[in-house]
Design an enzyme around this catalytic site. Structure first.
Site, mmCIF file in Angstrom:
data_model
loop_
_atom_site.group_PDB
_atom_site.id
_atom_site.type_symbol
_atom_site.label_atom_id
_atom_site.label_comp_id
_atom_site.label_asym_id
_atom_site.label_seq_id
_atom_site.Cartn_x
_atom_site.Cartn_y
_atom_site.Cartn_z
ATOM 1 N N SER A 128 -0.630 -5.694 -8.617
ATOM 2 C CA SER A 128 -0.398 -6.175 -7.260
ATOM 3 C C SER A 128 0.555 -5.207 -6.564
ATOM 4 O O SER A 128 0.400 -3.988 -6.677
ATOM 5 C CB SER A 128 0.147 -7.605 -7.295
ATOM 6 O OG SER A 128 0.330 -8.117 -5.994
ATOM 7 N N SER A 129 1.541 -5.714 -5.853
ATOM 8 C CA SER A 129 2.469 -4.873 -5.093
ATOM 9 C C SER A 129 3.640 -5.732 -4.669
ATOM 10 O O SER A 129 3.515 -6.956 -4.525
ATOM 11 C CB SER A 129 1.757 -4.308 -3.860
ATOM 12 O OG SER A 129 2.687 -3.768 -2.939
ATOM 13 N N TYR A 142 -3.245 -5.394 4.126
ATOM 14 C CA TYR A 142 -3.018 -4.935 2.745
ATOM 15 C C TYR A 142 -2.118 -5.912 2.007
ATOM 16 O O TYR A 142 -2.419 -6.329 0.881
ATOM 17 C CB TYR A 142 -2.402 -3.538 2.752
ATOM 18 C CG TYR A 142 -2.009 -3.051 1.376
ATOM 19 C CD1 TYR A 142 -2.987 -2.646 0.464
ATOM 20 C CD2 TYR A 142 -0.678 -2.997 0.980
ATOM 21 C CE1 TYR A 142 -2.633 -2.209 -0.810
ATOM 22 C CE2 TYR A 142 -0.315 -2.557 -0.285
ATOM 23 C CZ TYR A 142 -1.295 -2.167 -1.173
ATOM 24 O OH TYR A 142 -0.954 -1.738 -2.438
ATOM 25 N N LYS A 146 -2.811 -8.322 -1.496
ATOM 26 C CA LYS A 146 -1.971 -8.299 -2.691
ATOM 27 C C LYS A 146 -1.351 -9.664 -2.953
ATOM 28 O O LYS A 146 -1.176 -10.069 -4.110
ATOM 29 C CB LYS A 146 -0.901 -7.211 -2.558
ATOM 30 C CG LYS A 146 -1.467 -5.797 -2.626
ATOM 31 C CD LYS A 146 -2.220 -5.566 -3.933
ATOM 32 C CE LYS A 146 -2.690 -4.141 -4.098
ATOM 33 N NZ LYS A 146 -3.392 -3.908 -5.391
#
Length: 234
Positions: A128-129, A142, A146
């Site tokens: 993920s982020s 974006y 995520k």
């Protein structure tokens, strides 16, 4: 039969580093990517699979063939696409590409492999982020993809944990990769301002190395300092 792993986005960056780490750990690694140009030498046990992830039918056929001949115990959903800027400046194609690559395809692959992973008490590792847990001006879509994969991971773990399946979300901050090729910024010059792909791969190794009965579900990685630079500026 050796344990096998499937890694998406394995032709460069974080995915390549994870694939190399898994090979070192003794896995047969099936790395999926669109282009392996420049990767002529790969470690023993690495199998290049050239495929556009968005061709879901072909991708599922490839995975079915892998499962028929191997004991798959690890799925790493790593491939990602990012477009940055004011949301109004994106277009339908860019939004669809992010949603499909970052969220839809990981859910499809996990669906296809879950029975096999239950049988083998395996791992689903979703890259993920840090954007998943914050507000992301100039990266709304974006960040939303995520956040979606992080939510999917949490629910999947609670669904599949009784079968021995471990679901891990790894959330890196800015990493020195080509993810930012579509952005007008890049990581800072100082080593303290970015992560390296191998450091994310080390987090995968850590998660895989825990004793049976212990599940590491979330790992967040950040550089010591937060700094970016605009492209074209020194």
């Amino acid at each position: 039969m050796k344990n096998a792993a499937i890694v998406t986005g394995a032709s460069s960056g974080i995915g390549l580093a994870i694939a190399e780490t898994l090979c070192r750990l003794g896995y047969e690694v099936f790395g999926i990517g669109r282009n392996f140009a420049g990767q002529e030498t790969m470690p023993d046990g690495f199998h290049r699979i050239v495929c556009d992830l968005l061709d879901a039918d072909r991708l599922c056929g490839i995975v079915k063939e892998i499962v028929s001949e191997n004991r798959v115990t690890v799925l790493v959903n790593n491939a990602g696409v990012a477009y940055y800027g004011p949301h109004e400046e994106l277009n339908a194609k860019k939004i669809q590409q992010m949603v499909r690559t970052n969220l839809e395809i990981p859910m499809i692959l996990t669906c296809q492999l879950l029975r096999e992973l239950k049988k083998n008490a395996g791992f689903v590792i979703n890259i993920s982020s840090v954007t998943a847990s914050g507000s992301n001006p100039h990266g709304c879509a974006y960040g939303a993809t995520k956040a979606g994969i992080a939510s999917f991971s949490r629910s999947l773990f609670d669904e599949a944990r009784k079968y021995g399946v471990r679901v891990v979300t790894i959330s890196p901050d800015m990493t020195r990769t080509n993810l930012y090729r579509n952005a007008d910024f890049r990581e800072g010059e100082e080593e303290e301002s970015y992560l390296l792909p191998g450091e994310v791969a080390a987090a995968v190794e850590y998660a895989l190395g825990q004793r049976e009965g212990l599940a590491v579900t979330d790992i967040t990685l950040k550089p010591q300092i937060h700094r970016i630079r605009r492209k074209g500026r020194s």
